[in-house]
Enzyme design. Structure first.
Site, PDB file in Angstrom:
ATOM      1  N   ALA A 153      11.541   0.285  -1.016  1.00 33.98           N
ATOM      2  CA  ALA A 153      11.162  -0.815  -1.908  1.00 33.98           C
ATOM      3  C   ALA A 153       9.719  -1.246  -1.693  1.00 33.98           C
ATOM      4  CB  ALA A 153      12.099  -2.004  -1.679  1.00 33.98           C
ATOM      5  N   LYS A 154       9.154  -0.916  -0.540  1.00 33.83           N
ATOM      6  CA  LYS A 154       7.807  -1.365  -0.208  1.00 33.83           C
ATOM      7  C   LYS A 154       6.730  -0.705  -1.059  1.00 33.83           C
ATOM      8  CE  LYS A 154       9.056  -4.202   3.085  1.00 33.83           C
ATOM      9  NZ  LYS A 154       8.892  -5.666   2.950  1.00 33.83           N
ATOM     10  N   ASP A 155       7.071   0.380  -1.742  1.00 34.71           N
ATOM     11  CA  ASP A 155       6.110   0.976  -2.685  1.00 34.71           C
ATOM     12  C   ASP A 155       5.664  -0.056  -3.716  1.00 34.71           C
ATOM     13  OD1 ASP A 155       6.501   3.369  -1.412  1.00 34.71           O
ATOM     14  OD2 ASP A 155       7.327   4.420  -3.140  1.00 34.71           O
TER      15      ASP A 155
END
Length: 346
Positions: free
Chosen positions: A47-49
């Site tokens: 999700a950090k993208d």
């Protein structure tokens, strides 16, 4: 897309629009309908993208970055990988301060993506000069032309998920979501997603996941930062020994805590039941779903979305290593597993 060729301009164009997948076998004993938002489908496998691309593009739009700029961040690994990936594509240098709790797999991946990595002791206070927070701040001060992402205290962390994850879930559920379950670390994922969803329907319940050894649950309930609650734990990317301003506690209805051992086994169980190879934090999120369910939080017509934030490949030397699990004492009478033997053909 150029010259009628059906191709993306770069891998960063693949960020977001991750699938929602129904959970079937693992939720058999629970009441309700359960769906996983599988963030491992992002190109950087987490999700950090979303925050990496959003924060960097916001900095570019403000003229804060040029060809000689350096991206600096504090990370447990996933944000670092996403930033390193984006920096590589865009041509920036990347320096990361990483907790020693991060798996060797994550650290090797960061270096493989061209990042310069500082590994900092995990079990020191946030204001200790050796902590990954303070090391990143020091490197930022010493590096001309650098920007410090500072995900724990950056409102853009929330905004990234408000603009992407929340709308995606709302659309994918046709507005029929009743509960959101997500881990709370920096707080950006759960806060941004929850803020959007509650604007659409204030009745949606937002259920957060915290770790034993973290201060977030008690702070949410009492407004008190209790130093006595802080002690070492193994789950990465979940819980905190400080209060991140990137957590909007007003969007969260409840917190529940999960253990290191149960979260590790739950990640492995997800693989064995749903065929999804997920990370440690995803196991924690699913463990919380089980606990909330056993407490009667869900009803027959509830539609529960749980965010699985990352991929199992980041944890091959940890939760997917029988030796590591054994060394942590995670193979006990309650959580005994019988791994299949490897057959060597001679």
């Amino acid at each position: 897309m150029d010259n009628n060729i059906n191709a993306y301009n770069s891998i960063l164009d693949l960020v977001g629009n991750t699938p929602l997948v129904k959970l079937n076998r693992i939720t058999e004993l629970l009441t309700g309908n359960f769906y996983a938002k599988v963030e491992a489908f992002n190109p950087g496998h987490s999700a950090k993208d979303r925050i990496a691309v959003h924060i960097i593009e916001q900095a570019e739009s403000k003229g804060l970055l040029n060809s000689d700029s350096t991206i600096i961040e504090t990370t447990s690994g996933n944000t670092g990988f996403s930033l390193a990936m984006a920096s590589m594509v865009k041509g920036y240098k990347c320096i990361l301060a990483v907790s020693s709790k991060s798996s060797p797999d994550k650290i090797d991946m960061l270096r493989s993506m061209g990042a310069e990595v500082y590994v900092c002791p995990a079990h020191v206070s946030a204001d200790d000069p050796r902590s990954y927070y303070e090391v990143a701040k020091r490197v930022h001060k010493e590096t001309p032309g650098s920007i410090y992402i500072n995900q724990y205290f950056n409102e853009l962390n929330i905004e990234a998920h408000y603009k992407t994850t929340g709308p995606e879930i709302w659309k994918q559920t046709n507005g029929n979501i009743t509960h959101l379950v997500a881990c709370s670390g920096t707080g950006g994922t759960i806060s941004g997603t929850a803020r959007f969803l509650k604007e659409q329907n204030p009745e949606i319940k937002v259920l957060a996941v915290d770790a034993y050894g973290s201060v977030l649950k008690k702070y949410h309930e009492t407004g008190e930062f209790d130093h006595e609650e802080v002690y070492p734990y193994r789950i990465e990317g979940l819980g905190k020994n400080l209060i991140p301003s990137a957590t909007d506690f007003n969007t969260i209805d409840r917190y529940i805590k999960v253990t290191d051992a149960e979260s590790a086994h739950m990640a492995r169980k997800i693989a064995h039941t749903e065929g999804m190879f997920v990370g440690y934090t995803s196991g924690a999120a699913m463990q919380a779903v089980m606990q909330y369910g056993m407490e009667g939080e869900f009803e027959k017509d509830s539609n529960i979305v749980v965010i699985f934030p990352d991929h199992g490949s980041r944890y091959m030397s940890k939760i997917y290593s029988d030796e590591w699990m054994q060394n942590q004492g995670f193979f006990d009478a309650k959580n005994a597993e019988a791994p299949k033997e490897i057959q060597y053909i001679k």
